[in-house]
Design a protein around this motif. Sequence first.
Motif, PDB file in Angstrom:
ATOM      1  N   GLU A 188      14.322   8.437   7.930  1.00 53.26           N
ATOM      2  CA  GLU A 188      15.315   9.060   7.048  1.00 53.26           C
ATOM      3  C   GLU A 188      14.723  10.279   6.357  1.00 53.26           C
ATOM      4  OE1 GLU A 188      16.185   5.502   4.921  1.00 53.26           O
ATOM      5  OE2 GLU A 188      14.450   5.722   3.599  1.00 53.26           O
ATOM      6  N   SER A 205       7.300  -2.042  13.327  1.00 50.29           N
ATOM      7  CA  SER A 205       7.996  -1.620  12.114  1.00 50.29           C
ATOM      8  C   SER A 205       7.024  -0.926  11.162  1.00 50.29           C
ATOM      9  CB  SER A 205       8.665  -2.826  11.460  1.00 50.29           C
ATOM     10  OG  SER A 205       7.725  -3.852  11.289  1.00 50.29           O
ATOM     11  N   GLY A 206       7.496  -0.676   9.940  1.00 53.50           N
ATOM     12  CA  GLY A 206       6.679   0.043   8.963  1.00 53.50           C
ATOM     13  C   GLY A 206       6.934   1.532   9.066  1.00 53.50           C
ATOM     14  N   ASN A 249      10.457   3.169   9.785  1.00 54.93           N
ATOM     15  CA  ASN A 249      11.310   3.665   8.703  1.00 54.93           C
ATOM     16  C   ASN A 249      10.534   4.646   7.834  1.00 54.93           C
ATOM     17  OD1 ASN A 249       9.640   2.008   7.237  1.00 54.93           O
ATOM     18  ND2 ASN A 249      11.238   0.606   6.529  1.00 54.93           N
ATOM     19  N   GLY A 250      11.102   5.008   6.688  1.00 57.01           N
ATOM     20  CA  GLY A 250      10.472   6.024   5.845  1.00 57.01           C
ATOM     21  C   GLY A 250      10.768   7.401   6.427  1.00 57.01           C
TER      22      GLY A 250
END
Length: 303
Positions: free
Chosen positions: A205, A157-158, A181-182
């Motif tokens: 995203e 993750s991260g 993510n990010g």
Amino acid sequence: MEFGINKLVGAVLATIFNVSTLKIFGASNNSLSGRLPSSPNIRLSNLEKLHLWDNNFSGTIPSFIFNASKLSTLELQMNSFSGFIPNTVSNLRNLGLNDNYLTSSTPELSFLSSLSNCEYLEYLSFSDNPLDGILPRAIGNLSQSMENIWMSNCNSSGSIPDEISNLTNLIAISLEGNKLNGSIPIALRKLQKLQLLSLKDNQLEGSIPNDLCRLVALFELDLGGNKLVRFIPACFGNLTNLRNLYLGSNKLTSIPSTLWNLKDILRLDLSSNFFTGPLPSEIGNLKVLVQVDLSMNNFFRCC
Ligand SMILES: *[C@@H]1O[C@H](CO)[C@@H](O)[C@H](O)[C@H]1NC(C)=O
Ligand SMILES: *[C@@H]1O[C@H](CO)[C@@H](O)[C@H](O)[C@H]1NC(C)=O
Ligand SMILES: *[C@@H]1O[C@H](CO)[C@@H](O)[C@H](O)[C@H]1NC(C)=O
Ligand SMILES: *[C@@H]1O[C@H](CO)[C@@H](O)[C@H](O)[C@H]1NC(C)=O
Ligand SMILES: *[C@@H]1O[C@H](CO)[C@@H](O)[C@H](O)[C@H]1NC(C)=O
Ligand SMILES: *[C@@H]1O[C@H](CO)[C@@H](O)[C@H](O)[C@H]1NC(C)=O
Ligand SMILES: *[C@@H]1O[C@H](CO)[C@@H](O)[C@H](O)[C@H]1NC(C)=O
Ligand SMILES: *[C@@H]1O[C@H](CO)[C@@H](O)[C@H](O)[C@H]1NC(C)=O
Ligand SMILES: *[C@@H]1O[C@H](CO)[C@@H](O)[C@H](O)[C@H]1NC(C)=O
């Protein structure tokens, strides 16, 4: 009986590994099982290459193998190894650990920091292991020689750290099937030798940065299965080496006309987005297409 055979394999390997002149040992693609020997008085003094992929070895990877001083290629992929990836490494060039049950001793994937001691490291494959943890900034401290990083399906993750752009000799990187993510970092623009970039099936995203158009060597780009919005950058039309472009299952709304400049494209997936308008007849200009998926959008028949 099974147990007896497994113990025997370990004992035989202990004897073989201890042959001080041995430089290369291969026993890949057999049906070997059991644990690797972990006796502290095995030396591995001259071993340079150890190929044991595609067997069914289990148990932990003994750290004496990782820190054998002359070992440059270690291929343990496609087995049933479990436990932590050792934090002791000496001078590896190629490390194959994919398709096991390995994990990290810390959520920061500390084994990556120890791998930064490998000055000539080129190839790393951890895909299909439950590493968990957070993709750390320390990934940017890996060797400048890095060419391949395979880290798919690792439950990491991260966000994607900017530091990854330090690895300017990368040719292929796959981080697909994680929980990243990010947004897609614009720093990726520095990886100008990249031929394959897969960030598929994460939780990325924001919009697709124009900066990806700097990656002129790209042959395959897979950003499918994320939450990317807005348009495909017009400058994608400049990526003339691109053969496979996968952007399916996002929230994209607009296709630039320049995309149809990619005359050599073989595979194009634009499915499950929010594209609308007439079905693009320009697709007919792409004369070597093998596979196109436009399903699950809002295309309609023109006029
Ligand atoms: C490896 O070799 C050394 C010296 O040749 C010996 O002392 C040691 O017992 C051997 N270890 C094994 C596991 O065979
Ligand atoms: C492993 O060996 C089998 C034959 O025993 C062969 O069919 C298969 O292609 C080999 N796998 C790889 C990855 O080389
Ligand atoms: C591999 O070994 C594990 C036990 O370590 C066993 O459960 C599994 O059935 C074995 N797989 C094969 C294909 O032999
Ligand atoms: C290699 O690892 C063993 C532990 O298995 C340790 O005792 C030894 O000091 C290490 N050697 C080096 C050179 O790091
Ligand atoms: C994925 O990692 C998280 C911790 O980051 C853990 O709680 C979860 O069980 C892991 N899932 C799988 C399928 O391994
Ligand atoms: C990268 O390496 C440098 C020098 O060894 C060190 O100071 C820095 O903390 C490392 N960065 C990370 C994120 O581990
Ligand atoms: C890695 O990248 C970071 C930021 O992107 C930078 O501060 C650092 O100096 C770089 N490290 C190396 C070894 O180039
Ligand atoms: C990404 O996920 C982590 C948890 O894994 C969370 O702490 C962080 O806020 C998320 N970042 C973004 C930009 O959503
Ligand atoms: C890249 O594409 C953009 C938009 O299509 C265009 O304006 C630009 O001149 C192109 N750059 C190069 C280097 O071809």
